[in-house]
Every structure is written in structure tokens, then in C-alpha cells.
Scaffold this active site. Structure first.
Site, mmCIF file in Angstrom:
data_model
loop_
_atom_site.group_PDB
_atom_site.id
_atom_site.type_symbol
_atom_site.label_atom_id
_atom_site.label_comp_id
_atom_site.label_asym_id
_atom_site.label_seq_id
_atom_site.Cartn_x
_atom_site.Cartn_y
_atom_site.Cartn_z
ATOM 1 N N ASN A 29 52.290 60.894 80.834
ATOM 2 C CA ASN A 29 52.519 59.551 81.747
ATOM 3 C C ASN A 29 52.666 58.409 80.677
ATOM 4 O O ASN A 29 52.175 58.722 79.652
ATOM 5 C CB ASN A 29 51.640 59.254 82.729
ATOM 6 N N GLU A 62 47.373 59.687 79.083
ATOM 7 C CA GLU A 62 46.146 60.566 79.477
ATOM 8 C C GLU A 62 46.658 61.920 80.413
ATOM 9 O O GLU A 62 45.809 62.650 80.617
ATOM 10 C CB GLU A 62 45.161 59.719 80.136
ATOM 11 N N CYS A 114 50.497 56.166 79.673
ATOM 12 C CA CYS A 114 49.508 55.731 78.750
ATOM 13 C C CYS A 114 48.787 57.017 78.101
ATOM 14 O O CYS A 114 47.983 56.947 77.317
ATOM 15 C CB CYS A 114 48.206 54.942 79.608
HETATM 16 O O1 CDP Z 1 43.801 49.958 86.112
HETATM 17 P P1 CDP Z 1 44.967 50.515 86.738
HETATM 18 O O2 CDP Z 1 44.817 51.678 87.746
HETATM 19 O O3 CDP Z 1 45.952 49.346 87.126
HETATM 20 O O4 CDP Z 1 45.777 51.554 85.536
HETATM 21 P P2 CDP Z 1 45.330 52.203 84.162
HETATM 22 O O5 CDP Z 1 44.162 52.990 84.215
HETATM 23 O O6 CDP Z 1 45.475 50.992 83.043
HETATM 24 O O7 CDP Z 1 46.610 53.107 84.014
HETATM 25 C C1 CDP Z 1 46.928 54.209 84.440
HETATM 26 C C2 CDP Z 1 48.436 54.772 84.619
HETATM 27 O O8 CDP Z 1 49.208 53.935 85.599
HETATM 28 C C3 CDP Z 1 49.107 54.639 83.466
HETATM 29 O O9 CDP Z 1 48.705 55.618 82.492
HETATM 30 C C4 CDP Z 1 50.458 54.585 83.956
HETATM 31 O O10 CDP Z 1 50.807 55.851 84.263
HETATM 32 C C5 CDP Z 1 50.341 53.709 85.075
HETATM 33 N N1 CDP Z 1 50.515 52.503 84.797
HETATM 34 C C6 CDP Z 1 51.902 51.925 85.278
HETATM 35 O O11 CDP Z 1 52.783 52.494 85.671
HETATM 36 N N2 CDP Z 1 52.268 50.476 85.085
HETATM 37 C C7 CDP Z 1 51.521 49.688 84.536
HETATM 38 N N3 CDP Z 1 51.857 48.485 84.494
HETATM 39 C C8 CDP Z 1 49.944 50.062 84.102
HETATM 40 C C9 CDP Z 1 49.834 51.349 84.389
#
Ligand code: CDP
Length: 595
Positions: A285, A289, A287
Site C-alpha cells: 500500500n 506497512e 505507506c
Molecule cells: O491516520 P490515517 O488513518 O488517516 O492514515 P495513515 O495511518 O496515515 O495511513 C494508512 C494508510 O492509509 C496508508 O498506508 C495509505 O494506504 C492510506 N492513505 C491514503 O490512501 N491517503 C492518504 N492521504 C493517507 C493515507
């Protein structure tokens, strides 16, 4: 009877920053942009939708109501938060609750399913619903390879990645977040050098993170100081050779300059693929992980571990209880999620992958008085993740007994099958265990949900003790509350000191006792090696991968970066991402020192 739409009367415990973020991006709004729900309504909307899944397994009205109240308490007390799409979309028309997807890209313009332009369409649908997408472009024929139908030449994976990038710009994610992507190319693809260089210009491919898929073969060639074969994917033929060191040096230099490309240790990730009979990991994905199969999806959630430290002690019992409830929450999501594609819906129900992780880890260490960059800090990281993994699996096992294991369990690495569950040398990779979910644990960045929970993000150290944060275009002050409380308690607090800390980006000032200087160590002051050691400690007990940035000071050398890439490999990390301070404009977080 459906649950009442009125939330419990207990208000959510939210900071002003958290309220700002929720109002701007999460709460339901009317046509004029005014929120029509309060944060409490949002959390109840999520809690009820997710609890409703229990009815399919025989829960009564009273049990479903009690579970919804438990979920509500978890989220409003900031003990656990699900990933953003769940908060935004649960109980709303889109109903898409997951953050992470990987889509296949086949070597055809269109084949009606997963050719380049078919997947482009799928990507747009996922972005619209708030999800992030990862792709491997490794199946696309190299630049200059022949296109039989036209006898023209192919333009290669990098040009198609640019196409995906432009399309991402055009589709704003449901008006809530900009699309995020991961692009992966195997190191043995003929276009690998173009790929490594494609983000040298920081204004290009801005909606993608890129990582090179590094194979074991490549690492052996690097160790031996030799070259390795490039393989043309459309024919399987050897298309040339490259010197491994030359390629590695270019990657390291790129990472030093701009933070990219990152590395995805693709063979190491595949060693732990829980369902190898269904396919191999090719990409992660955005980021990093979550290594995922083609058409795979993961819904994430994170427990705020700092919450459980009171009076210098971690309350493992309460932490364990909440890990189990959170696992239950994430498993329920699979049943109530509205997936954007039928292929994704089908796979998610066959393997029931979830990703439970932590946030607030740096806060926990601070409350325990343990500096991040020490053997004790790293050991605490290992213990926390081991505990999360064991407790999460306990709950997944309990759910499996009650609701059945995930349908592909028998042939997975957790099942009794003699072939799938084995490593190349014939040993079991994981002990046999009946589970409801093929993967349970991960560590996400928690970029936004950590703001909602008012805690440090993921497993990252503090970025700064006082700083300005750019959140959705709003600059918000962020001051570490633990630090302020200690300074006031011990009598060395002053507004002037806090300003100096925000400006200089460090707590290394004479009035701050040395002990606290160590405990409140910030990302840029931590030697890069400790970042990787912490990542590796978490990885030991994590099904999936870890989102972690290894920070470097602006003055770090290319060799410093190389050493870290190699250490990550030696310590069995599944990937590595670095960031040298000031190497990119528009950082999300900034301290005075880097401006
Ligand atoms: O804190 P939040 O749940 O918004 O997201 P995060 O833990 O920072 O990111 C988790 C995952 O959400 C990332 O690995 C991406 O797959 C997705 N993501 C996304 O699609 N678009 C973003 N602007 C940020 C995160």
C-alpha cells in the site's frame, strides 16, 4: 431492531486540534459545508455500523447495543481509532471502510479486467472512496520492447506510472483526501534505472511513493560485488545485466537526495505471505506497512498504547482487553464494508486480512521514562508488539471458534497443510493456529488518527516537543503535554523556553534536566541506526510490515544512508524508508529549525 441513532451522553475527549481535523474532513456536512453531525455522532455512526455485524453471528439487540457502546467508548476515549475511511464513510452511502489496496497491472492496454487502462479505472474508484492504492509495474514490458499489434515500441512502466499519477490529480478522494499511491518495480526489470531516477525532479509523479522490489538474488550479487540478470517480463528472457553496486548506489543517492526510492525486500515479505497458494506479494500500500496480493485490501486500526501508562506503569491487562476488542472491531469491518470491486470483495472474505497496530508508542516510552534510542527503548518496542500480536491472535482464534476460520485457513501458513505452511527448508514458518484472519498485525503511520487521538504517531519517536503542523492546509500548534506538565511540576517551565524549543526544534537547553533531554529525544536527534533497530524489533512480532521513516540530519552523507539500507536488510526488515531533513519542500511537520 436497529440501534438508536442517538449516541451515549458521554462526550468525546478531544483536543482543539482533533476537533479542527474532524470538522474539516470527517464530519457529515450539508450543502453549504456546515457539519450536520458532532464528533460524538460520528463515533456513534461508526460504532453502530460495526457492531451490527455481530447480529449475523446471532447477537441479540441487547448484545449489539452493548458492543456498540464499547466501541464508542474505545474511540471517544482515544484508546483505539480505525483508519480514516472507516471514520469518514461508515453508515454513509459510500460505505467503503478500508485504507489500503493493491491492484494488478497486466501487460495489456485493456483486457477487460486488469490491463493498464482497466486498472486505471479501478484506481479512480478506490481513490474516490478514500482508499490508497499500490501497484507493481513489473509485469509491463520494458521501454523499447516490441508491441506486436502495431509493431511499434512500448513506452515502459515509468510512462504508465505517470499516467496513473495524472489521473490521481484529477480525482480528489471523495473531496476528503488526495489519492496516495505506491509504485513498485522489481530490481530485475529492464527499466529499473529509469524508475530509480523518475522522482529526481520533485515536481514529477507527486502522488506516488516509489520503492524498488529488491530480491535475494540481487542482495547476493551486491555482496559478491557482481552483476545480476535483467528479465524482460513479456518474454521471460534475460534482457541484459547490471552491476549490483551501481544500481544500489543510485538508489542510495536518490534516497539521500529526495527520500526516494524506498526499498521493498520482496523475497523477505513473501516468506511470510500467509496464503502463498493464492499468489505472491508484488506491491505494498502507499505507506508500505501492507504487502498485499493483487486485489487485496486491508482495514487498519491502531491502539493508543500511551493511554495505558499510568504512574510509570503500563497496565498490560487493560491494554490486552482493548487489543482484543479492537481485533473484533476490525474483523466486523470485513462484513459491513462496501468494497469498490467484486474481486476485492471476494478475496477479502476468503482471507479476512486485518491490520491492528499501535500509535502513541513514543508517548508510552516518555511516560515510562525510557529514552527511545536505547536498548531498553527497543526492548520495550519488541514487548509491546509481541503482546499486541499475541492478544490480537487470541481474539482472532476466539472469533474463529465462534464464526469459523477464514475460508483459506487450511492451506495457509497457519493451517495443517503440509506444503503451504513450510519454508524452503521444510520448517513451519508459523505455529499452527486456527485464526479468523490471515494476518492480524501491522504498524500504520496513523498520520491523521493520531491527531484525533492526540498522541504520537505509530511507532515513531516525537517529531518535536513544540512545533507547527500543517494539517489539511491549516497550520496548527502542537505542544507536548507531558513535557509541559513535567516542566511545571519541577518548576522550570517558562513560555520563553517553549518558544525557544519550537524555534530550535530541540529540548537541549540548559534549564531542561539532562534526564528529560534524553527522554524527550526527537526524531532528528536519534541516530538513524536506532530508528532501524526499533523498526526491526517491531517487525519480529508483526504479521505484515511496519510504516517507519528513518530520519537523518541534513548533514548526513550518502554513506550514512547506504549503511542504513544495509542494516535494514541484515535485521530482516521488509522495507526501509529514509528522510533527510530539509531534502523536500512542503514537509507536513516542521520545526523552526528547518524553515
Ligand atoms: O491516520 P490515517 O488513518 O488517516 O492514515 P495513515 O495511518 O496515515 O495511513 C494508512 C494508510 O492509509 C496508508 O498506508 C495509505 O494506504 C492510506 N492513505 C491514503 O490512501 N491517503 C492518504 N492521504 C493517507 C493515507
Amino acid at each position: 431492531m436497529p440501534l438508536s441513532s442517538t449516541p451515549p451522553s458521554v462526550p468525546a475527549e478531544l483536543s482543539q486540534n482533533a476537533r479542527t481535523v474532524l470538522e474539516k474532513r470527517y464530519l457529515v456536512k450539508d450543502r453549504s459545508g456546515k457539519p450536520t453531525e458532532r464528533p460524538e455522532d460520528m463515533f456513534w455512526r461508526v460504532a453502530t455500523v460495526v457492531a451490527e455485524a455481530d447480529r449475523r453471528y446471532g447477537a441479540s439487540d441487547a448484545q449489539t447495543q452493548a458492543l456498540a457502546e464499547e466501541f464508542y467508548a474505545l474511540m471517544t476515549q482515544r484508546r483505539f481509532e480505525p483508519n480514516s475511511p472507516t471514520l469518514m464513510n461508515a453508515g454513509r452511502p459510500l460505505g467503503q471502510l478500508s485504507a489500503c489496496f493493491v491492484l494488478p497491472v497486466e501487460d495489456a492496454l485493456s483486457n477487460g479486467q486488469n490491463g493498464i487502462y482497466d486498472t486505471l479505472r479501478s484506481m479512480a474508484l478506490i481513490h474516490q472512496s478514500g482508499g490508497g492504492t499500490g501497484f507493481s509495474f513489473s509485469r509491463l514490458r520494458g521501454k523499447g520492447a516490441m508491441v506486436r499489434s502495431t509493431t511499434g515500441v512500448a513506452s515502459g512502466p515509468v510512462s504508465f506510472m505517470q499516467l496513473y499519477d495524472s489521473s490521481t490529480d484529477a480525482v480528489k478522494q471523495g473531496g476528503t483526501r488526495r489519492g496516495a499511491n505506491m509504485g513498485i518495480l522489481r530490481v530485475d526489470h529492464p527499466d529499473v534505472l529509469d524508475f530509480i531516477a523518475c522522482k529526481e525532479d520533485l515536481t514529477k509523479v507527486t502522488n506516488f511513493n516509489i520503492s524498488v522490489g529488491i530480491t535475494e538474488k540481487f542482495m547476493q550479487a551486491l555482496k559478491a560485488g557482481g552483476s545480476y540478470d535483467l528479465i524482460e517480463p513479456s518474454t521471460g528472457a534475460v534482457a541484459g545485466q547490471l552491476d549490483a553496486k551501481l544500481v544500489w548506489d543510485k538508489m542510495v543517492l536518490g534516497a539521500w537526495r529526495t527520500g526516494e526510492p524506498g526499498v521493498f525486500f520482496i523475497d523477505e515479505a513473501n516468506r511470510y505471505n500467509p496464503v502463498p497458494h493464492l499468489g505472491a506479494y508484488e506491491a505494498t500500500n502507499p505507506c508500505g506497512e501492507q504487502p498485499l496480493l493483487p486485489y487485496d485490501v486491508c482495514n487498519l486500526g491502531s491502539v493508543n498504547v500511551g493511554y495505558y501508562v499510568r504512574d510509570g506503569q503500563l497496565d498490560w491487562e487493560a491494554f490486552g482487553r482493548d487489543i482484543r476488542t479492537s481485533t473484533h472491531f476490525l474483523d466486523n469491518i470485513i462484513d459491513v464494508n462496501k468494497y469498490p470491486l467484486p474481486e476485492i470483495d471476494a478475496l477479502s472474505k476468503r482471507i479476512r486480512r486485518i491490520g491492528l497496530g499501535v500509535m502513541g508508542f513514543a508517548d508510552a516510552l516518555i511516560k515510562l521514562g525510557i529514552p527511545y534510542d536505547t536498548p531498553e527503548g527497543v526492548e520495550m518496542g519488541r514487548r509491546v508488539m509481541e503482546f499486541l500480536d499475541v492478544e490480537g491472535k487470541k481474539e482472532s482464534e476466539r472469533l474463529a471458534k465462534e464464526r469459523g476460520p477464514f475460508p483459506e485457513w487450511a492451506r495457509s501458513i497457519w493451517g495443517p497443510d503440509e506444503t503451504c505452511a513450510r519454508d524452503a527448508d521444510g520448517k513451519r514458518i508459523r505455529p499452527m493456529q486456527m485464526l479468523r484472519n490471515c494476518n492480524v498485525t501491522t504498524v500504520a503511520p496513523t498520520g491523521t488518527i493520531s491527531i484525533i487521538a492526540g498522541c504520537s504517531s505509530g511507532l515513531e519517536p516525537l517529531f518535536a516537543v513544540a512545533f507547527m503542523r500543517n494539517q489539511a492546509g491549516v497550520m496548527m500548534p502542537d505542544v507536548n503535554e507531558d513535557f509541559v506538565a513535567i516542566a511545571k511540576r519541577e518548576g522550570w517551565y517558562s513560555d520563553e523556553l517553549m518558544e525557544r524549543i519550537a524555534k530550535t526544534g530541540t529540548v537541549q537547553h540548559p534549564e531542561v534536566p539532562e534526564r528529560w533531554q534524553k527522554v524527550f529525544v526527537t526524531a532528528n536527534l536519534i541516530a538513524p541506526e536506532w530508528h532501524v533497530r526499533m523498526q526491526a524489533a517491531f517487525q519480529q512480532h508483526c504479521d505484515s510490515a511496519i510504516s517507519k521513516t528513518t530520519n537523518f540530519a541534513h548533514t548526513a552523507t550518502v554513506d550514512d544512508v547506504r549503511a542504513i539500507y544495509e542494516l535494514a536488510y541484515q535485521l530482516n526488515c521488509k522495507g526501509v524508508t529514509v528522510y533527510r531533513d530539509g531534502s523536500r519542500d512542503g514537509q507536513v511537520l516542521s520545526t523552526g529549525a528547518t524553515e
